[in-house]
Design a protein around this motif. Structure first.
Motif: not given
Length: 935
Positions: A104-109, A139-150, A543-544
């Protein structure tokens, strides 16, 4: 044709390459890993020889190749532009895959945008785009899992959308591709090439080397240990691995050559151990001063190099060096966030993010603590005169009054200047372009004549304008932009960017970072802060992307980085005649306080040679005191300061602080270190306490000097009730700016809640008061007393007379205060004499807990000389047992006096300001800077 030259550490490569260029008929391109060796080479050449050579860093050469050979015109991005591109990239990807990554917030990214930008830059440097795939990183945080997944899809999108842009890694990647084309040979085939300063080559750099070596003569210089100085260690194996990589990549013949000195010289090592970083920097500055006296030509840049691994150390080091007759050349970058402008911008945004508007006049209201921090910024002096005067006016106003919220009005000219020129341009930000205009407006009010007088500050302003502010004008966004987003982005970028500073002319003592020293040789080298976590830097978890995935892909990992730092350290150390290595030692278990493994290697290596180097411990500590694990050791100056404090009179609060922790007393009263600001501007206990005290004072003050009865208490309560109603209505203030500003800062819900709490507590107070103390004479309110004889001073909330007895009343609205345990006084102070150590103080502290009420009783006794006294804490936060106190006679007063005298003598006689750590540390204003806290 490529010739690899392995030169021994005793060979001065700068002089060797300079001699090769002198009188050379064929033009030469010199490519260096960094800028500094180029400056030294240029100094050795005549103007004619300089014109016959082109000098580049590898990044500059890659950019030149892209500009000269590419059919397209690219936009070369700066750091903030690059990270905003990745923010848009991730935001758009998230928007199209909402089931995949909801944002929702670009700051999160924004944080992840920076990490992904760095990762793809490394991928480009290593030419590994084709090897990327989607990784299942559980094993990473959710954002890292999602980014590495794509990851593969993101890189494909990056290549597609980044087609018209260039950045460091992509520039090297494209230059490596162009170096294999015919046009590359047409342009660069007529030159000779010299490479210097490289120990490690990325895949893209290796391809560029291959391209140049295929069209012309190339010489690749490496420096290594050919004389077996580093026996038993593998420090210089990194050079051999680089040579093997080059030979493997270049299929054609590669020749090898070694340059050895006629004889090997040994480096004279001196290792220095310090108890604090400040004393280390001071001592190293003194060492440099003394060393400079031993050189005939103090302007020679090859005499002394000072290596500062931590960028922020340059300012204190230079302040200690101080000597204007020692020529200096500073060649290192430093964090923009630590510059005067960086600190000012950070403080400005802190203020802006807490701005509130109120009233029909739309007043601008600011947090006073944050505003004072901004007004104290040293950068203010570089603004125009009217802004400086406006800031001085506001600062004086803030310091004279206590404000819960500081409101400015356009009706006052000096406040209007501050609002219109520093505040309003940023409040209206709705786009990146608005942010750029706000910064442009800000810089328009700078006094450029003043700026010219400070070259460093002027340099930082120009750097920020070109690298950050001006780039915002062309930034695009797929999301809503406001002040909060701009502040977060700019403050993050300020933490990440470094201001390059390359001093001219090239002479005198060279102050530089580790990387700037590559391939240079000095007579004397001074390494500062050679500690674990500094040299080498600690292994940081990405972290990524974890290290095992990096290694699997072929990206550089921590191990390779540590090897390069080790190589650069020992190359520079062994190539010098004298090497001073300093480190900070501590008794704590923190690895930051351990000497570096590099120091251990020097010690072991010297032992293997039959030598023995013993670290020299320095007794010179922070200024006039010495700090170790026991605390701050006193000397004559500290003892004199303590005596002056006692002679001037100490408050019970100050004495309690000493008894609780002498080290915190030292910081506050002896060193006068400012306390941490309380940034909670809504329900801070301090303004609430001030409000309650003010209400009670207004209620009781009409009866000062009169006898109080139950009926009088009812009248006082009625007055107090009417005052409490003002909290709820907000229609009438209290005539106290601090209290009124605090109440004005509260929204209706918080004001209602505060009203209910205070109404209940004061109602309960008067109910209990009429039951317990129905009759007395009110002698004084908020009476200030001072005794030069006892060296005490304090302000008493209330003093009552009950016949021949005096009662002290102290209102408490916060946490339960401490009260002394009086039964053990005789045990504490027997006839065995006094001991002024830490253990004895802790024993006294355990029994006494607080001297506030005893000190008040001693002050009152000086005034009244009565036979009997009593002291009470009124605990307004309690429902039951509001009145907590005790009585004291002449015998008790003697014990209190003895207690105070003991504490004063402990201040004078203790060898140290001892740190006493415990649960109380969490409430200490110096928690963030205390090395002794257990919290």
């Amino acid at each position: 044709m490529l010739k690899i030259v392995k030169a021994d550490l005793d060979i001065d490569l700068v002089s060797h390459v300079s001699n090769l260029l002198k009188g050379k008929s064929r033009k030469t391109v010199v490519i260096s890993a960094n800028k500094r060796p180029i400056r030294f080479i240029e100094q050795n050449l005549s103007p004619e020889d300089t014109l016959n050579a082109d000098f580049f860093t590898i990044d500059e050469f890659a950019r030149s190749v892209v500009v000269n050979l590419s059919d397209k015109v690219f936009k070369f991005q700066k750091k903030i532009e690059r990270e905003l591109f990745f923010l848009n990239l991730l935001y758009g990807y998230a928007d199209e895959n909402r089931y995949f990554l909801k944002v929702e917030n670009p700051l999160e990214l924004f944080f992840w945008a920076g990490r992904l930008s760095h990762l793809f830059d490394e991928v480009d440097r290593q030419l590994l785009g084709d090897k990327l795939s989607n990784f299942d990183y559980v094993e990473g945080v959710r954002e890292a899992q999602i980014i590495l997944g794509g990851l593969k899809e993101l890189y494909s999108r990056y290549e597609r959308e980044y087609e018209d842009y260039m950045y460091a890694g992509k520039t090297l990647k494209m230059a490596s591709e162009l170096s294999s084309e015919r046009q590359f040979g047409d342009i660069y085939g007529e030159f000779d090439f010299i490479y210097i300063g490289f120990v490690y080559l990325s895949n893209a750099e290796l391809e560029i080397l291959k391209g140049t070596a295929s069209i012309t003569d190339c010489t690749f210089f490496l420096q290594t240990d050919l004389m077996n100085r580093d026996r038993g260690f593998s420090t210089f194996k990194v050079v051999d691995r680089t040579v093997e990589r080059i030979k493997k990549t270049l299929a054609y013949h590669v020749s090898l050559e070694e340059l050895k000195p006629a004889k090997t010289s040994e480096t004279d090592f001196k290792i220095l151990e310090f108890g604090s970083e400040l004393s280390e920097l001071r001592s190293c500055a003194e060492t440099v001063k003394e060393l400079s006296k031993g050189f005939k030509d103090i302007t020679n840049p090859k005499n002394i190099a000072v290596i500062l691994p931590k960028n922020h150390a340059v300012v204190p080091f230079l302040s200690f060096l101080g000597e204007k007759d020692i020529p200096l050349n500073i060649t290192m970058s430093f964090p923009f966030s630590t510059t005067q402008l960086g600190l000012f911008i950070s403080s400005l945004f802190d203020c802006l993010l807490n701005v509130r508007t109120e009233g029909s006049e739309n007043k601008i209201c600011l947090n006073p603590n944050l505003l004072l921090r901004l007004l104290n910024s040293s950068f203010i002096e570089f603004f125009s005169e009217n802004i400086r005067k406006s800031c001085e006016y506001l600062k004086e106003k803030l310091l004279k009054n206590r404000f819960g919220l500081f409101c400015l009005s356009n009706s006052t000219e000096r406040e209007k200047v501050f609002i219109e020129r520093l505040i309003k341009p940023f409040l209206n930000i709705k786009s990146f372009q608005d942010a750029q205009l706000a910064f442009s407006s800000l810089f328009n009010y700078l006094n450029w004549n003043r700026l010219k007088s400070d070259r460093l500050v002027a340099h930082t302003v120009q750097f920020f304008s070109s690298e950050v502010a001006s780039t915002l004008n062309e930034a695009k966004s797929r999301f809503y932009v406001d002040l909060k987003l701009i502040a977060a982005i700019v403050k993050q970028v300020l933490e990440d960017i470094y201001v390059p500073f390359e001093g001219h002319p090239l002479e005198g003592v060279q102050v530089m970072g580790m990387l700037e020293s590559r391939m240079l040789k000095f007579d004397t080298v001074v390494f500062v802060d050679v500690n674990e976590g500094v040299l080498p830097s600690p292994e940081r978890i990405d972290p990524l992307m974890p290290e095992d995935i990096k290694r699997a892909l072929g990206l550089s990992s921590y191990r390779e980085k540590e090897e390069l730092v080790r190589y650069n350290f020992f190359r520079l150390a062994y190539s010098s005649n004298r090497c001073f290595i300093s480190f900070v030692s501590s008794a704590s278990s923190d690895s930051r306080s351990l000497k570096s493994r590099f120091v251990e290697q020097v010690l072991v290596n010297s032992a293997l040679k039959g030598e023995k180097i013993k670290p020299l411990k320095s007794g010179a500590e922070t200024g006039f005191e010495r700090i170790d694990d026991r605390g701050v050791m006193k000397n004559g100056e500290l003892t004199r300061r303590v005596e002056r404090l006692i002679e001037g009179g100490l408050s019970p609060t100050a004495i309690d602080m000493y008894m609780n922790c002498p080290y915190s007393f030292y910081l506050k009263y002896v060193r006068e270190v400012p306390e941490a600001l309380n940034l909670d501007d809504e329900l801070d206990a301090s303004p609430i306490g001030s409000l309650v005290h003010l209400i009670l004072k207004r209620g009781f003050e009409q009866f000062v000097g009169r006898e109080i009865s139950t009926e009088s208490l009812r009248k006082i309560e009625k007055t107090v009730d009417s005052l409490v109603e003002r909290i709820k209505s907000g229609e009438q203030g209290f005539g106290d700016r601090y209290v009124d500003d605090f109440l004005g800062s509260l929204n209706s819900f918080r004001r209602e809640a505060l009203y209910e709490v205070i109404k209940f507590r004061l109602g309960n107070f008067f109910k209990k008061h009429k039951e317990k103390w129905p009759h007395f004479t009110l002698f004084a309110l908020e009476r200030e007393l001072k005794s030069e004889k006892l060296h005490l001073k304090g302000i008493l909330d209330r003093v009552d007379l009950i016949g021949d007895r005096v009662r002290i009343v102290d209102y408490k609205t916060g946490k339960k205060p401490k009260k002394p345990r009086l039964s053990d006084f005789e045990v504490l102070f027997g006839d065995d004499g006094f001991i002024y150590d830490k253990g004895e103080l802790e024993r006294v502290r355990e029994h006494v807990r607080s001297v506030q009420l005893p000190a008040y009783l001693l002050l009152v006794d000086e005034f009244f000389k009565k036979e009997e006294y009593e002291a009470f804490l009124v605990l307004l936060g309690r429902t039951e047992e509001l009145f907590d106190g005790f009585k004291a006679d002449s015998k008790g007063l003697k014990s209190y006096k003895r207690l105070i005298e003991y504490l004063f003598n402990h201040m004078r006689g203790a060898e140290y300001f001892y740190p006493i750590a415990g649960s109380h540390c969490r409430y200490c204003d110096y928690l963030d800077i205390c090395k002794y806290s257990k919290i």
